[in-house]
Scaffold this motif. Structure first.
Motif, PDB file in Angstrom:
ATOM      1  N   ILE A  18     -27.335 -42.862  -9.829  1.00 52.93           N
ATOM      2  CA  ILE A  18     -27.392 -44.246 -10.304  1.00 52.93           C
ATOM      3  C   ILE A  18     -27.255 -45.225  -9.144  1.00 52.93           C
ATOM      4  O   ILE A  18     -27.961 -46.234  -9.064  1.00 52.93           O
ATOM      5  N   ALA A  19     -26.334 -44.918  -8.219  1.00 53.96           N
ATOM      6  CA  ALA A  19     -26.128 -45.807  -7.072  1.00 53.96           C
ATOM      7  C   ALA A  19     -27.359 -45.862  -6.165  1.00 53.96           C
ATOM      8  O   ALA A  19     -27.678 -46.898  -5.575  1.00 53.96           O
ATOM      9  N   ALA A  20     -28.067 -44.725  -6.041  1.00 56.87           N
ATOM     10  CA  ALA A  20     -29.221 -44.670  -5.138  1.00 56.87           C
ATOM     11  C   ALA A  20     -30.491 -45.233  -5.757  1.00 56.87           C
ATOM     12  O   ALA A  20     -31.417 -45.601  -5.024  1.00 56.87           O
ATOM     13  N   THR A  21     -30.557 -45.323  -7.082  1.00 56.86           N
ATOM     14  CA  THR A  21     -31.799 -45.725  -7.749  1.00 56.86           C
ATOM     15  C   THR A  21     -32.329 -47.081  -7.289  1.00 56.86           C
ATOM     16  O   THR A  21     -33.495 -47.181  -6.880  1.00 56.86           O
ATOM     17  N   PRO A  22     -31.531 -48.157  -7.325  1.00 59.38           N
ATOM     18  CA  PRO A  22     -32.092 -49.458  -6.895  1.00 59.38           C
ATOM     19  C   PRO A  22     -32.386 -49.519  -5.403  1.00 59.38           C
ATOM     20  O   PRO A  22     -33.357 -50.172  -4.987  1.00 59.38           O
ATOM     21  N   TRP A  61     -39.803 -42.251  -4.242  1.00 59.59           N
ATOM     22  CA  TRP A  61     -38.586 -42.819  -4.831  1.00 59.59           C
ATOM     23  C   TRP A  61     -37.946 -41.831  -5.806  1.00 59.59           C
ATOM     24  O   TRP A  61     -36.740 -41.589  -5.762  1.00 59.59           O
ATOM     25  N   GLU A  62     -38.783 -41.234  -6.665  1.00 60.43           N
ATOM     26  CA  GLU A  62     -38.256 -40.277  -7.639  1.00 60.43           C
ATOM     27  C   GLU A  62     -37.656 -39.056  -6.944  1.00 60.43           C
ATOM     28  O   GLU A  62     -36.576 -38.580  -7.315  1.00 60.43           O
ATOM     29  N   PHE A  63     -38.354 -38.555  -5.934  1.00 56.92           N
ATOM     30  CA  PHE A  63     -37.855 -37.385  -5.212  1.00 56.92           C
ATOM     31  C   PHE A  63     -36.526 -37.688  -4.530  1.00 56.92           C
ATOM     32  O   PHE A  63     -35.605 -36.869  -4.566  1.00 56.92           O
ATOM     33  N   ASN A  64     -36.430 -38.868  -3.892  1.00 59.00           N
ATOM     34  CA  ASN A  64     -35.192 -39.216  -3.193  1.00 59.00           C
ATOM     35  C   ASN A  64     -34.017 -39.319  -4.155  1.00 59.00           C
ATOM     36  O   ASN A  64     -32.902 -38.899  -3.835  1.00 59.00           O
ATOM     37  N   ASP A 113     -33.725 -37.788  -7.085  1.00 60.07           N
ATOM     38  CA  ASP A 113     -33.392 -36.425  -7.519  1.00 60.07           C
ATOM     39  C   ASP A 113     -32.614 -35.689  -6.429  1.00 60.07           C
ATOM     40  O   ASP A 113     -31.639 -34.982  -6.708  1.00 60.07           O
ATOM     41  N   GLN A 114     -33.067 -35.858  -5.188  1.00 62.31           N
ATOM     42  CA  GLN A 114     -32.422 -35.177  -4.061  1.00 62.31           C
ATOM     43  C   GLN A 114     -30.971 -35.614  -3.905  1.00 62.31           C
ATOM     44  O   GLN A 114     -30.058 -34.782  -3.779  1.00 62.31           O
ATOM     45  N   ILE A 115     -30.736 -36.918  -3.908  1.00 63.07           N
ATOM     46  CA  ILE A 115     -29.378 -37.400  -3.671  1.00 63.07           C
ATOM     47  C   ILE A 115     -28.486 -37.155  -4.889  1.00 63.07           C
ATOM     48  O   ILE A 115     -27.259 -37.058  -4.753  1.00 63.07           O
ATOM     49  N   SER A 116     -29.067 -37.017  -6.074  1.00 60.33           N
ATOM     50  CA  SER A 116     -28.271 -36.634  -7.241  1.00 60.33           C
ATOM     51  C   SER A 116     -27.740 -35.211  -7.074  1.00 60.33           C
ATOM     52  O   SER A 116     -26.570 -34.932  -7.369  1.00 60.33           O
ATOM     53  N   LEU A 117     -28.611 -34.315  -6.590  1.00 57.89           N
ATOM     54  CA  LEU A 117     -28.178 -32.939  -6.335  1.00 57.89           C
ATOM     55  C   LEU A 117     -27.132 -32.900  -5.226  1.00 57.89           C
ATOM     56  O   LEU A 117     -26.099 -32.215  -5.343  1.00 57.89           O
ATOM     57  N   GLU A 154     -13.360 -27.545 -14.291  1.00 56.65           N
ATOM     58  CA  GLU A 154     -13.088 -28.850 -13.696  1.00 56.65           C
ATOM     59  C   GLU A 154     -14.070 -29.158 -12.563  1.00 56.65           C
ATOM     60  O   GLU A 154     -14.466 -30.311 -12.373  1.00 56.65           O
ATOM     61  N   SER A 155     -14.470 -28.145 -11.810  1.00 56.83           N
ATOM     62  CA  SER A 155     -15.428 -28.360 -10.730  1.00 56.83           C
ATOM     63  C   SER A 155     -16.793 -28.753 -11.277  1.00 56.83           C
ATOM     64  O   SER A 155     -17.470 -29.625 -10.719  1.00 56.83           O
ATOM     65  N   VAL A 156     -17.216 -28.110 -12.366  1.00 50.14           N
ATOM     66  CA  VAL A 156     -18.490 -28.477 -12.985  1.00 50.14           C
ATOM     67  C   VAL A 156     -18.443 -29.910 -13.492  1.00 50.14           C
ATOM     68  O   VAL A 156     -19.396 -30.693 -13.290  1.00 50.14           O
ATOM     69  N   LYS A 157     -17.350 -30.284 -14.138  1.00 48.95           N
ATOM     70  CA  LYS A 157     -17.204 -31.657 -14.619  1.00 48.95           C
ATOM     71  C   LYS A 157     -17.258 -32.650 -13.463  1.00 48.95           C
ATOM     72  O   LYS A 157     -17.917 -33.698 -13.549  1.00 48.95           O
ATOM     73  N   THR A 158     -16.574 -32.327 -12.377  1.00 43.43           N
ATOM     74  CA  THR A 158     -16.569 -33.207 -11.207  1.00 43.43           C
ATOM     75  C   THR A 158     -17.966 -33.316 -10.611  1.00 43.43           C
ATOM     76  O   THR A 158     -18.410 -34.405 -10.220  1.00 43.43           O
ATOM     77  N   GLY A 159     -18.680 -32.192 -10.530  1.00 48.58           N
ATOM     78  CA  GLY A 159     -20.038 -32.219  -9.999  1.00 48.58           C
ATOM     79  C   GLY A 159     -20.973 -33.057 -10.834  1.00 48.58           C
ATOM     80  O   GLY A 159     -21.820 -33.783 -10.292  1.00 48.58           O
ATOM     81  N   VAL A 160     -20.834 -32.982 -12.153  1.00 44.97           N
ATOM     82  CA  VAL A 160     -21.690 -33.779 -13.041  1.00 44.97           C
ATOM     83  C   VAL A 160     -21.420 -35.269 -12.855  1.00 44.97           C
ATOM     84  O   VAL A 160     -22.347 -36.076 -12.709  1.00 44.97           O
ATOM     85  N   VAL A 161     -20.149 -35.641 -12.830  1.00 44.42           N
ATOM     86  CA  VAL A 161     -19.789 -37.056 -12.645  1.00 44.42           C
ATOM     87  C   VAL A 161     -20.279 -37.566 -11.294  1.00 44.42           C
ATOM     88  O   VAL A 161     -20.872 -38.649 -11.191  1.00 44.42           O
ATOM     89  N   SER A 162     -20.051 -36.778 -10.259  1.00 41.57           N
ATOM     90  CA  SER A 162     -20.443 -37.191  -8.911  1.00 41.57           C
ATOM     91  C   SER A 162     -21.961 -37.269  -8.771  1.00 41.57           C
ATOM     92  O   SER A 162     -22.498 -38.205  -8.161  1.00 41.57           O
ATOM     93  N   GLY A 163     -22.677 -36.295  -9.327  1.00 35.23           N
ATOM     94  CA  GLY A 163     -24.131 -36.295  -9.227  1.00 35.23           C
ATOM     95  C   GLY A 163     -24.765 -37.462  -9.958  1.00 35.23           C
ATOM     96  O   GLY A 163     -25.680 -38.117  -9.435  1.00 35.23           O
ATOM     97  N   ILE A 164     -24.287 -37.740 -11.167  1.00 39.45           N
ATOM     98  CA  ILE A 164     -24.840 -38.856 -11.943  1.00 39.45           C
ATOM     99  C   ILE A 164     -24.549 -40.190 -11.266  1.00 39.45           C
ATOM    100  O   ILE A 164     -25.433 -41.059 -11.149  1.00 39.45           O
ATOM    101  N   SER A 165     -23.326 -40.372 -10.796  1.00 42.82           N
ATOM    102  CA  SER A 165     -22.969 -41.637 -10.155  1.00 42.82           C
ATOM    103  C   SER A 165     -23.739 -41.843  -8.857  1.00 42.82           C
ATOM    104  O   SER A 165     -24.156 -42.965  -8.536  1.00 42.82           O
TER     105      SER A 165
END
Length: 201
Positions: free
Chosen positions: A71-75, A88-91, A93-97, A57-68
């Motif tokens: 996506i939110a930080a991209t624009p 831009w790409e580094f930022n 990637d960083q905030i996804s992690l 469940e923690s892995v699933k939560t991390g994947v959902v949180s990281g992807i969201s």
């Protein structure tokens, strides 16, 4: 050349600290296990916990949180760094992690509590930490004490701090909202998982 040398030294320092921390963690873990061979895994929890199920469940939560978070930080980061897309790409990637790590902490901190202050506290802690780490001191500043044109922060430093704080607060809020939404839909389970017995082998 000096800046590259400084970055090289900083990287070596980070690697040394990380290696030392991992060595301490594994040595302390093995020491605990060697002195308590009869200790149960459940001793560290106040209730019965299926650790394998919780990890899933923690892995699933991390994947959902990281992807969201990504996506939110991209624009936002595209607008801020459109003139230099590698940053831009580094930022992103960083905030996804960081978003994935946020999801793990958020799940274990919030649990099944309906506590809005706790929720805001976790979001604020991650946002403030990221914002402070993003500030780069201007070359015109002096030290002992830090003085940047008569103030602790000059305009450029203040802009870095508050812009990153606003972006991080928004991004982690979106990540938390996505985790909450998936939890309400029973796609994710809060900690402790109410159906952890389904993971029993």
């Amino acid at each position: 050349p000096n800046s590259q040398k400084m970055m090289h030294h900083q990287l070596l320092l980070v690697l040394a600290i990380s290696t030392t921390g991992l060595a301490f963690f594994f040595s302390s873990s093995s020491t605990r296990n060697s002195f308590s061979p009869l200790a149960s895994k459940q001793d560290k929890w106040s209730i019965e916990i299926n650790e394998f199920g919780e990890r899933i469940e923690s892995v699933k939560t991390g994947v959902v949180s990281g992807i969201s978070a990504g996506i939110a930080a991209t624009p936002i980061d595209f607008v801020l760094h459109a003139s230099f897309l590698p940053q831009w790409e580094f930022n992103v990637d960083q905030i996804s992690l960081m978003g994935a790590l946020f999801g793990l902490v958020y799940r274990y901190a919030i649990r099944e509590d309906n506590n809005e202050q706790l929720r805001q506290g976790v979001i604020g802690a991650f946002a403030i930490t990221r914002a402070l780490s993003s500030v780069r001191v201007s070359e015109t500043c002096s030290w002992r004490p830090l003085n940047c044109g008569g103030f602790y922060l000059d305009f450029h430093m203040a802009w870095q701090l508050f812009s990153t704080l606003a972006e991080s607060g928004f991004v982690f809020f979106i990540a938390a909202s996505c985790v909450d939404f998936c939890t309400q839909k029973n796609w994710l389970k809060p900690f402790p998982s109410s159906s952890s017995s389904s993971f029993d082998i």
